[in-house]
Scaffold this motif. Sequence first.
Motif, PDB file in Angstrom:
ATOM      1  N   ALA A 132       0.818  -1.220   0.000  1.00 36.14           N
ATOM      2  CA  ALA A 132       0.000   0.000   0.000  1.00 36.14           C
ATOM      3  C   ALA A 132       0.849   1.267   0.000  1.00 36.14           C
ATOM      4  O   ALA A 132       0.382   2.338  -0.414  1.00 36.14           O
ATOM      5  CB  ALA A 132      -0.930   0.000   1.214  1.00 36.14           C
ATOM      6  N   VAL A 141       3.484   1.743  -1.802  1.00 36.79           N
ATOM      7  CA  VAL A 141       4.088   1.908  -3.130  1.00 36.79           C
ATOM      8  C   VAL A 141       3.153   2.724  -4.014  1.00 36.79           C
ATOM      9  O   VAL A 141       1.932   2.569  -3.968  1.00 36.79           O
ATOM     10  CB  VAL A 141       4.363   0.523  -3.752  1.00 36.79           C
ATOM     11  CG1 VAL A 141       4.801   0.652  -5.201  1.00 36.79           C
ATOM     12  CG2 VAL A 141       5.405  -0.225  -2.935  1.00 36.79           C
ATOM     13  N   ASP A 142       3.726   3.603  -4.837  1.00 37.09           N
ATOM     14  CA  ASP A 142       2.911   4.447  -5.715  1.00 37.09           C
ATOM     15  C   ASP A 142       2.607   3.791  -7.055  1.00 37.09           C
ATOM     16  O   ASP A 142       1.606   4.121  -7.694  1.00 37.09           O
ATOM     17  CB  ASP A 142       3.621   5.783  -5.946  1.00 37.09           C
ATOM     18  CG  ASP A 142       3.676   6.623  -4.686  1.00 37.09           C
ATOM     19  OD1 ASP A 142       2.662   7.246  -4.348  1.00 37.09           O
ATOM     20  OD2 ASP A 142       4.727   6.625  -4.014  1.00 37.09           O
ATOM     21  N   ALA A 143       3.471   2.912  -7.515  1.00 38.41           N
ATOM     22  CA  ALA A 143       3.239   2.218  -8.789  1.00 38.41           C
ATOM     23  C   ALA A 143       4.122   0.983  -8.838  1.00 38.41           C
ATOM     24  O   ALA A 143       5.097   0.857  -8.087  1.00 38.41           O
ATOM     25  CB  ALA A 143       3.537   3.133  -9.980  1.00 38.41           C
ATOM     26  N   ALA A 158      -0.669  -4.975  -9.088  1.00 37.88           N
ATOM     27  CA  ALA A 158      -1.233  -3.656  -9.393  1.00 37.88           C
ATOM     28  C   ALA A 158      -2.756  -3.686  -9.310  1.00 37.88           C
ATOM     29  O   ALA A 158      -3.380  -2.772  -8.757  1.00 37.88           O
ATOM     30  CB  ALA A 158      -0.780  -3.209 -10.781  1.00 37.88           C
ATOM     31  N   ALA A 176      -3.827  -4.212  -5.520  1.00 34.17           N
ATOM     32  CA  ALA A 176      -3.554  -3.069  -4.640  1.00 34.17           C
ATOM     33  C   ALA A 176      -4.069  -1.751  -5.212  1.00 34.17           C
ATOM     34  O   ALA A 176      -3.853  -0.699  -4.604  1.00 34.17           O
ATOM     35  CB  ALA A 176      -2.052  -2.968  -4.385  1.00 34.17           C
ATOM     36  N   ASN A 177      -4.689  -1.827  -6.401  1.00 34.70           N
ATOM     37  CA  ASN A 177      -5.197  -0.616  -7.063  1.00 34.70           C
ATOM     38  C   ASN A 177      -4.083   0.404  -7.295  1.00 34.70           C
ATOM     39  O   ASN A 177      -4.204   1.585  -6.976  1.00 34.70           O
ATOM     40  CB  ASN A 177      -6.335   0.012  -6.257  1.00 34.70           C
ATOM     41  CG  ASN A 177      -7.110   1.048  -7.065  1.00 34.70           C
ATOM     42  OD1 ASN A 177      -7.176   0.973  -8.295  1.00 34.70           O
ATOM     43  ND2 ASN A 177      -7.692   2.022  -6.382  1.00 34.70           N
ATOM     44  N   LYS A 178      -2.995  -0.076  -7.872  1.00 31.18           N
ATOM     45  CA  LYS A 178      -1.847   0.768  -8.176  1.00 31.18           C
ATOM     46  C   LYS A 178      -1.616   0.802  -9.691  1.00 31.18           C
ATOM     47  O   LYS A 178      -1.958  -0.153 -10.402  1.00 31.18           O
ATOM     48  CB  LYS A 178      -0.571   0.222  -7.500  1.00 31.18           C
ATOM     49  CG  LYS A 178      -0.671   0.089  -5.987  1.00 31.18           C
ATOM     50  CD  LYS A 178      -0.721   1.452  -5.315  1.00 31.18           C
ATOM     51  CE  LYS A 178      -0.754   1.293  -3.791  1.00 31.18           C
ATOM     52  NZ  LYS A 178      -0.797   2.608  -3.112  1.00 31.18           N
ATOM     53  N   ASN A 238       1.763   5.958 -17.433  1.00 28.99           N
ATOM     54  CA  ASN A 238       1.391   4.654 -16.898  1.00 28.99           C
ATOM     55  C   ASN A 238       0.763   3.808 -18.005  1.00 28.99           C
ATOM     56  O   ASN A 238       0.290   4.326 -19.011  1.00 28.99           O
ATOM     57  CB  ASN A 238       0.403   4.818 -15.743  1.00 28.99           C
ATOM     58  CG  ASN A 238       0.974   5.659 -14.618  1.00 28.99           C
ATOM     59  OD1 ASN A 238       2.180   5.675 -14.389  1.00 28.99           O
ATOM     60  ND2 ASN A 238       0.111   6.379 -13.911  1.00 28.99           N
TER      61      ASN A 238
END
Length: 368
Positions: free
Chosen positions: A75, A77-79, A103, A106-108, A338
């Motif tokens: 959680a 981590v940003d990406a 990804a 964790a919804n990243k 992204n």
Amino acid sequence: MAKAPIILGIETSCDETAAALVDGERRILSHALWSQIEAHALYGGVVPEIAARAHVDHLDHLIRKALLDAEMKLADVDAIAATAGPGLIGGVMVGVVTAKALAFGANKPFIAINHLEGHALSPRLCADIAFPYLLLLISGGHCQLLIVDGVGAYERLGSTIDDAAGEAFDKTAKLLGLGYPGGPAIEQAALKGEVTLKGEIGRFSLPRPLTDQPGCNFSFSGLKTAIRRCAERLESEQGGLYERDINDLAAATQAAIGDCLINRTDHAISRYLDSRGPKAPTLVVAGGVAANATLRSRLETLAQGRGLSFMAPPPWLCTDNGAMIAWAGLERFLLGQNDGLAAPARPRWPLDETAPPLYGTGQKGAKA
């Protein structure tokens, strides 16, 4: 003050399984790596099926270790960035599928990274190097000269028309019974070989392919053939190769490859300065072969003689690793670049997608 973004990077393109966390302040927060050298040493090179299975066995543990070492959770981590090519497609798919699953769960954001771009941008993880710069990318599967104008902006000046320098090192080491990986083995044996002041080897006359030609392309296939013929002649005359023969052939090989790299890079420097002028005149060397101390020294001398500054990452960051993938992901994340979860795994993926294919590369671009 906003916190620096943190990127999880995953690398599985060949025979190294790695995960790392890097932040926007150029800090490597953690790095976990599993080397498959022992698994492939028996075969004298990388076996794709063995490599892919090893990635499956170890990747999740390495990701967990990277997070624990950095005292972070997913959680935080940003990406999540992963090598999506070029490489051995089985291994690439392991990393890409794992990264996409993390990804999604964790919804990243997910960022698909070109493995070559990981190498190309890795010097910027070590120092504040401005664009543009001239890049010599030398590894087991790649040998290219490019102008790096920015993230995703690459102009290819030259590439190999057949084999890469790292492959020449590996195949020579296998021929001489020095083991795998070949580059470090050749470098160590060459230290005990005979070299004259000019860098030539008195006992063996090896070719320097294309060095009498204009341009910036490389060729190492003929050099490999010449080395094999020298070894076969010695075995026929003597009944085998002695330690002195092995060391001298290793030194001859390293000198010949070095001369080719110097000649082609010198041509590229002229083109680079003509097209980009005096702004940020820097020669950057990256990729696994850039860990060779002798070649690094020769290239640094060349750069200084042509008025360029010189930069090469520390040796461990030249070989395949997760930190360079995380850093390339961070550079793209900061630019809002992204990727969706539909981004494919690619066995071939040239950095300069506008450049025409060279001999031996096929229409789909650079080989792994």
